[in-house]
Design an enzyme around this catalytic site. Structure first.
Site, PDB file in Angstrom:
ATOM      1  N   ARG A  53      63.722  84.970  28.534  1.00  0.00           N
ATOM      2  CA  ARG A  53      64.323  84.605  29.820  1.00  0.00           C
ATOM      3  C   ARG A  53      63.557  85.236  30.982  1.00  0.00           C
ATOM      4  O   ARG A  53      63.336  84.587  32.018  1.00  0.00           O
ATOM      5  CB  ARG A  53      65.776  85.066  29.854  1.00  0.00           C
ATOM      6  CG  ARG A  53      66.700  84.349  28.859  1.00  0.00           C
ATOM      7  CD  ARG A  53      67.124  82.985  29.376  1.00  0.00           C
ATOM      8  NE  ARG A  53      68.015  82.297  28.448  1.00  0.00           N
ATOM      9  CZ  ARG A  53      69.338  82.441  28.418  1.00  0.00           C
ATOM     10  NH1 ARG A  53      69.933  83.267  29.265  1.00  0.00           N
ATOM     11  NH2 ARG A  53      70.060  81.761  27.560  1.00  0.00           N
ATOM     12  N   ASP A 160      80.799  82.472  41.856  1.00  0.00           N
ATOM     13  CA  ASP A 160      79.832  82.724  40.795  1.00  0.00           C
ATOM     14  C   ASP A 160      78.915  83.849  41.248  1.00  0.00           C
ATOM     15  O   ASP A 160      78.720  84.067  42.456  1.00  0.00           O
ATOM     16  CB  ASP A 160      79.011  81.468  40.480  1.00  0.00           C
ATOM     17  CG  ASP A 160      78.375  81.515  39.098  1.00  0.00           C
ATOM     18  OD1 ASP A 160      78.938  80.909  38.160  1.00  0.00           O
ATOM     19  OD2 ASP A 160      77.335  82.184  38.940  1.00  0.00           O
TER      20      ASP A 160
END
Length: 295
Positions: A53, A160
């Protein structure tokens, strides 16, 4: 707080071999930052995932080693946000786990509809809204019960950690293929073509968009609102946390609910800690705050 990522048994050599040098010390530092900043628990078994990632971030920044990247993350708040965003997964779609939206409609919104028409408040929260499909699914469910909700005191908070997905949600544009799970009648009524040449995209209508307010929020930090909420969606979020943090988040969320309000969680998640005694099961991964509990 001790985590598996910080265990002294982690070897000091390279954890993952590849394009960039990635040592056990690098992993421990990244894991500690992720835990401190966002409550994310990264055991050593996630080392390969972390490498894959974050290697994209190193390439984007033109950085040659994870040691240099760690220095950047320590000193740059924006990159810390980008790192956390890279380590979390934003899997979402319209009306995902459809039984939750059926429950929201029948158990929460229909009983509240007449009260809302009289001017009383209705508040819903999508606590990990990703790119907006969840809160907009909530908005479409509201509109299916209360068509004039935009003119009433009905609002949906969408939060978020990742500012990039928040921006996507605010934009409210989606490819037609992303709308495959939206019921045809709602799709026809509440989506419209995007002006310009993008014929494969649709934009959610203003009345639906106006119900939703997007904000960046770290669930591990301060919550600058007091509720109470009639329903909260917090799905597939606490799976990133250790048990102690999970219990803390469930407790905070439950205390944000009104009496008899609903909490919707992910299919692989389980309520734990003090919230267990404050909630009663009311369907598949659906819970209600017990009316006998005080706030």
């Amino acid at each position: 707080m001790t985590t598996a990522a910080a265990n002294s048994s982690v070897p000091s050599g390279a954890l993952v071999t590849g394009e960039f040098s990635f040592s056990a010390a690098n992993f421990r530092e990244i894991a500690e930052i992720a835990k401190t900043e966002a409550g994310i628990d990264l055991p050593q078994s996630k080392a390969t995932l972390v490498y894959s990632r974050l290697a994209k971030r190193l390439r984007a920044l033109g950085i040659d080693t994870f040691s240099e990247y760690c220095e950047t993350v320590r000193s740059n708040e924006s990159e810390r946000d980008s790192m956390i965003a890279a380590l979390t997964t934003n899997v979402t779609r319209f009306f995902r786990e459809g039984h939750h939206f059926e429950h929201l409609r029948s158990a929460i919104l229909e009983p509240l509809a007449e009260s809302a028409r009289r001017g009383n408040r209705v508040r819903l929260w999508s606590a990990a809204c990703s790119t907006g499909q969840e809160p907009y699914s909530m908005a479409l469910t509201v509109l299916s019960v209360i068509p004039n909700a935009a003119s009433l005191d009905v609002r949906i908070l969408a939060t978020d950690l990742n500012p990039h997905v928040i921006a996507h949600g605010k934009n409210g544009q989606y490819q037609k293929e992303e709308l495959r799970d939206v019921p045809p009648n709602l799709r026809a009524k509440w989506f419209e073509p995007v002006p310009g040449d993008n014929r494969d995209a649709l934009k959610i209508a203003d009345d639906a968009r106006s119900l939703v307010s997007f904000r960046q929020l770290n669930l591990m930090g301060t919550w600058p609102f007091s509720g109470p909420f009639d329903a909260i969606f917090c799905r597939n979020v606490v799976i990133y946390f250790d048990r102690e943090t999970q219990s803390m988040i469930w407790n905070r969320l439950t205390r944000m609910l009104r009496q008899d309000g609903a909490l919707y969680i992910g299919h692989s998640e389980r309520i734990s800690g003090p919230a267990s005694s404050m909630l009663s099961t009311d369907g598949i991964t659906s819970y209600r705050r017990k009316s006998s509990q005080s706030s």
